[in-house]
Design a protein around this motif. Structure first.
Motif, short mmCIF file in Angstrom:
data_model
loop_
_atom_site.label_atom_id
_atom_site.label_comp_id
_atom_site.label_asym_id
_atom_site.label_seq_id
_atom_site.Cartn_x
_atom_site.Cartn_y
_atom_site.Cartn_z
N ALA A 1 -11.68 -59.33 -88.26
CA ALA A 1 -12.00 -60.71 -88.59
C ALA A 1 -11.25 -61.64 -87.64
N CYS A 2 -11.94 -62.66 -87.13
CA CYS A 2 -11.27 -63.63 -86.27
C CYS A 2 -11.68 -65.03 -86.72
N LYS A 3 -10.93 -66.01 -86.25
CA LYS A 3 -11.18 -67.37 -86.72
C LYS A 3 -12.40 -67.99 -86.04
N GLY A 4 -12.69 -67.56 -84.82
CA GLY A 4 -13.81 -68.16 -84.11
C GLY A 4 -13.85 -67.66 -82.70
N ASP A 5 -14.62 -68.33 -81.85
CA ASP A 5 -14.80 -67.77 -80.51
C ASP A 5 -14.00 -68.50 -79.44
N VAL A 6 -12.86 -69.07 -79.82
CA VAL A 6 -11.96 -69.60 -78.79
C VAL A 6 -10.57 -68.99 -78.95
N MET A 7 -9.80 -69.08 -77.90
CA MET A 7 -8.44 -68.53 -77.92
C MET A 7 -7.45 -69.65 -77.66
N MET A 8 -6.37 -69.64 -78.43
CA MET A 8 -5.23 -70.51 -78.14
C MET A 8 -4.30 -69.68 -77.28
N VAL A 9 -4.09 -70.11 -76.05
CA VAL A 9 -3.34 -69.28 -75.11
C VAL A 9 -2.07 -70.02 -74.66
N THR A 10 -0.93 -69.33 -74.82
CA THR A 10 0.32 -69.88 -74.33
C THR A 10 0.77 -69.08 -73.11
N GLU A 11 1.03 -69.79 -72.01
CA GLU A 11 1.49 -69.13 -70.79
C GLU A 11 2.90 -69.61 -70.48
N LEU B 1 8.60 -59.58 -73.84
CA LEU B 1 7.53 -58.74 -74.41
C LEU B 1 7.97 -58.21 -75.77
N ASP B 2 9.24 -57.79 -75.86
CA ASP B 2 9.75 -57.27 -77.13
C ASP B 2 9.78 -58.35 -78.20
N ALA B 3 10.06 -59.58 -77.78
CA ALA B 3 10.22 -60.67 -78.76
C ALA B 3 8.90 -61.30 -79.16
N SER B 4 7.85 -61.03 -78.40
CA SER B 4 6.57 -61.71 -78.66
C SER B 4 6.02 -61.39 -80.04
N GLN B 5 5.63 -62.42 -80.75
CA GLN B 5 5.08 -62.25 -82.10
C GLN B 5 3.56 -62.41 -82.10
N ALA B 6 2.98 -62.66 -80.92
CA ALA B 6 1.56 -62.97 -80.87
C ALA B 6 0.70 -61.74 -81.12
N SER B 7 -0.55 -61.97 -81.55
CA SER B 7 -1.48 -60.85 -81.75
C SER B 7 -1.88 -60.25 -80.42
N TYR B 8 -2.08 -61.12 -79.43
CA TYR B 8 -2.49 -60.66 -78.11
C TYR B 8 -1.44 -61.06 -77.08
N THR B 9 -0.91 -60.07 -76.39
CA THR B 9 0.15 -60.36 -75.42
C THR B 9 -0.11 -59.57 -74.15
N VAL B 10 0.07 -60.20 -72.99
CA VAL B 10 -0.05 -59.48 -71.73
C VAL B 10 0.81 -60.17 -70.69
N GLY B 11 1.37 -59.38 -69.79
CA GLY B 11 2.19 -59.96 -68.75
C GLY B 11 1.58 -59.73 -67.38
N ARG C 1 9.20 -60.84 -61.74
CA ARG C 1 8.85 -62.16 -62.26
C ARG C 1 7.35 -62.21 -62.53
N GLY C 2 6.95 -63.14 -63.38
CA GLY C 2 5.53 -63.20 -63.68
C GLY C 2 5.22 -64.22 -64.75
N ILE C 3 4.10 -64.00 -65.39
CA ILE C 3 3.67 -64.93 -66.43
C ILE C 3 3.34 -64.16 -67.70
N LEU C 4 3.92 -64.60 -68.79
CA LEU C 4 3.61 -64.00 -70.08
C LEU C 4 2.50 -64.81 -70.74
N GLU C 5 1.44 -64.11 -71.11
CA GLU C 5 0.33 -64.79 -71.79
C GLU C 5 0.27 -64.30 -73.22
N GLU C 6 0.25 -65.24 -74.15
CA GLU C 6 0.12 -64.87 -75.56
C GLU C 6 -1.07 -65.60 -76.14
#
Lengths: 245, 437
Positions: B179-189, B202-212, B225-230
């Motif tokens: 189940a999902c809320k809808g067809d958009v994503m709230m993304v934090t970079e 990465l260990d601390a991330s609480q998001a459902s979807y996480t990628v670095g 170095r890089g960008i964490l996307e949640e």
């Protein structure tokens, strides 16, 4: 009001792509063909893609007595009745040369069967004052060639029938689109040598929808086949008869 | 006609196969093809190496069997033919509040391929692998059609999920959608300045979807170095997707040369403001960012590319760091490098996922890259990790038993289901997977 689309020969990939396209616009679709088990799966696929309703129906171009039942069933629904004809059969010309009795089947599948169906449903369309018929012919019907002239002549007959039906249905607000596809990437062309510029069925489906919207009379799909066939039909017969294209 | 002789390759285009390929449009023609000349099922060939190749033998391309058979809207269970793409499922169901529970990095992967490789996604740490959400599989083998599930024919199920197609052709599967809320994503970079901080984040991330995303060219203090996307699913309105683009021809060598990659990576890193940002994106942009550019594999030129993807246990962070140092110093990396935390979720005997960290890096094919990858594979083996077979084109068979402890069990199960070896692929032959029992 919901549009009804009867799709004859619905197991083909071109028909499947078209059924999906009209389903996503919320149409009510009737998938008619010989493989009912397969059509039932396609019907539920259409519903998931947004069809108001989808039904699988038995249709065999060689069994005219069954046509009336389909027409009666669809006539129960409100809204315009549209028909898209994708039926046809193309045995190898060499098979036909070996067994000329195959000709009857090709003519029934590609011409007289669908023509008889359209003839049966035409009064219902006239009564409703509208509706569109898409008749899928073939570039093979534009000129007889050594490689498939039996199939080509059946499609040529179908083209002429469609032009007459267009003449008739226009009077009651209806419309007929004659479609001449080139090579389409389907089970029919898979593995056959000499195919080129093969179009995905989804591309053909998009072209068909646009042709319906714009009330085109005759279209080639993809469009460049109009140019190719323009050239082929203009080759003088005294030269053409010696060619093998 | 049933068969067409094709030359085809995996997504990395480093290996190719030539052989008769059937592309059935109905289940009855699938059965006919299997009866005529049984071969492994392939999908959109989005695995990178030779997992989807059957050189000199037949293969069955499943992409035209791509219909939804039924959907139970209360339970969220979708019965779907194996050739349907996950991206298509997401597109149709997200507006109705459902998503495939697990989605790989490309929406063009088919359901059959996702099962056969037990793929993972950006939510693996929480949701587990694709196969863990498969309720039932219909498997065709010879003239037999078998229904298998975690409770029915369970042994065959475990050998089929992640089973590289070795147990038969997956015809259709029932998937438990999420189940999902809808067809958009709230993304934090957020920018991450170095390797250790990345692991912490990465260990601390609480998001459902996480990628670095990692700048695999950065060295020294900036290493890792890089960008964490949640991301989280949400509802709202975002502008319609732009039309996708296509890479029309093979790019020349300099397109991904060292200075250009360095420059690109640096710009990509700085694209995200120093203090991070949160934005709303269409789901496709978050899950399948590269799908917007068709045939992006051509950017690597005609020699193709290889992706090295490994996972190492949580205690092996140092090994991972050493690998990253080696990659950075080689100067061979492309802009595509990804680091992720992985949970323990896996559904099959040969599943890739295991608890730890997974690193994926693309390299344009070259002798130097081959040598580097071989070293990385050895480090992975020593660290008790494993290499992802869906990406692999280079692994040596000797590393396999340590990486995949259930190998011999799997091999026995596959040989039982397919005693004549009909479903062998170029990958299973290269790695001698079927002779491991």
């Amino acid at each position: 009001m919901t549009d009804n689309w009867i799709i004859l020969g619905a197991t083909s990939s071109m028909a499947k792509a078209f059924a999906r396209a009209v389903s996503s616009e919320g149409a009510r679709v009737f998938l008619a063909g010989r493989d009912l088990e397969d059509l039932r799966v396609s019907a539920s696929d259409c519903v998931q893609r947004g069809a108001e309703a989808a039904e699988a129906m038995m249709f065999d171009a060689r069994q005219q007595p069954g046509f009336k039942a389909i027409v009666d069933r669809v006539a129960q629904e409100d809204g315009m009745i549209n028909v898209a004809v994708f039926v046809g059969s193309m045995p190898a010309q060499s098979d036909i040369d070996a067994d000329p009795s195959l000709i009857d089947g090709v003519i029934k599948d590609s011409f007289t069967g669908p023509a008889a169906f359209l003839q049966t449903i035409a009064p219902e369309m006239e009564e409703r004052g509208g509706g569109t018929v898409i008749g899928v012919g073939s570039v093979a019907g534009d000129r007889g060639r050594i490689g498939n002239y039996v199939y080509g002549s059946a499609k040529a007959g179908f083209h002429t029938y469609l032009s007459g039906l267009r003449n008739r249905l226009t009077r009651s607000g209806g419309h007929v689109v004659t479609v001449k596809p080139g090579f389409v990437d389907s089970a029919m062309t898979w593995g056959i040598e000499g195919m080129f510029l093969v179009a995905p069925p989804e591309k053909v489906a998009t072209d068909l929808l646009r042709a319906v919207e714009k009330k085109k009379n005759v279209i080639y799909t993809p469009f460049f086949w109009a140019i190719i066939m323009g050239i082929i039909t203009r080759i003088p017969e005294r030269i053409f008869k010696k060619m093998s294209i | 006609m049933l068969w067409k002789t094709l030359t085809y390759s995996g997504w990395g285009r480093v290996a190719e196969a030539t052989g008769p390929v059937a592309r059935p449009e109905r289940v009855s023609s699938l059965a006919a093809a299997l009866a005529d000349d049984a071969g492994p099922a392939i999908g959109n060939c989005r695995s990178y190496g030779d997992a989807c190749l059957s050189d000199g033998r037949s293969a069955i391309k499943m992409v035209r069997l791509d219909r939804m058979i039924s959907f139970d809207a209360d339970a969220g269970v979708l019965d779907v033919e194996a050739g349907m793409c996950v991206g298509e499922i997401a597109k149709i169901f997200a507006p109705q509040g459902w998503l495939p529970a697990v989605m790989p990095g490309t929406g063009f992967a088919t359901v059959g391929g996702c099962i056969a490789n037990d793929v993972h996604g950006k939510n693996h740490h929480g949701a587990g692998s694709f196969g863990q959400h498969v309720v039932e599989i219909t498997l065709m083998n010879g003239d037999k059609t078998t229904v298998i599930s975690p409770s029915k024919n369970a042994a065959l199920f475990k050998a089929t999920v992640g089973g590289l197609g070795q147990t038969g052709v997956i015809v259709s599967a029932k998937l438990q959608l999420l189940a999902c809320k809808g067809d958009v994503m709230m993304v934090t970079e957020r920018r991450i300045d170095g390797f250790d901080e990345f692991i912490e984040a990465l260990d601390a991330s609480q998001a459902s979807y996480t990628v670095g995303w990692i700048d695999a060219t950065a060295k020294g203090d900036a290493l890792g170095r890089g960008i964490l996307e949640e991301g989280e699913t949400g509802y709202g309105l975002v502008p319609a997707k732009k039309k996708s683009k296509t890479v029309p021809f093979n790019a020349p060598r300099f397109a991904l040369s060292k200075p250009i990659v360095k420059m690109f990576n640096s710009a990509y890193f700085r694209r995200v403001p120093e203090n991070g940002r949160t934005s709303v994106k269409p789901i496709q942009d978050f899950f399948f960012p590269l799908d917007a550019i068709h045939d992006w594999n051509k950017l690597y030129g005609k020699q193709g590319f290889m992706q090295f993807q490994c996972v190492v246990p949580p205690g092996q962070i140092d090994a991972l760091k050493r690998m990253l140092e080696k990659i950075a110093h080689s100067g061979l990396a492309s802009p595509l490098a990804v680091l992720k935390r992985m949970g323990g979720g896996a559904a099959g005997l040969m599943s890739f996922p295991m608890e730890g960290y997974t690193l994926a890096v693309d390299f344009r094919s070259s002798a130097k890259a081959l040598k580097l990858i071989a070293e990385l594979e050895t480090t992975t083996a020593e660290a008790g990790g494993r290499v992802y077979l869906a990406k692999d084109a280079t692994l040596e068979a000797k590393h396999l038993p340590a990486m995949y402890p259930n190998l011999s069990k799997f091999s026995a199960a596959a040989n039982k289901a397919d005693p004549d070896g009909n479903f062998e692929t170029d990958l299973t032959s290269r790695l001698r997977i079927r002779s491991a029992s």
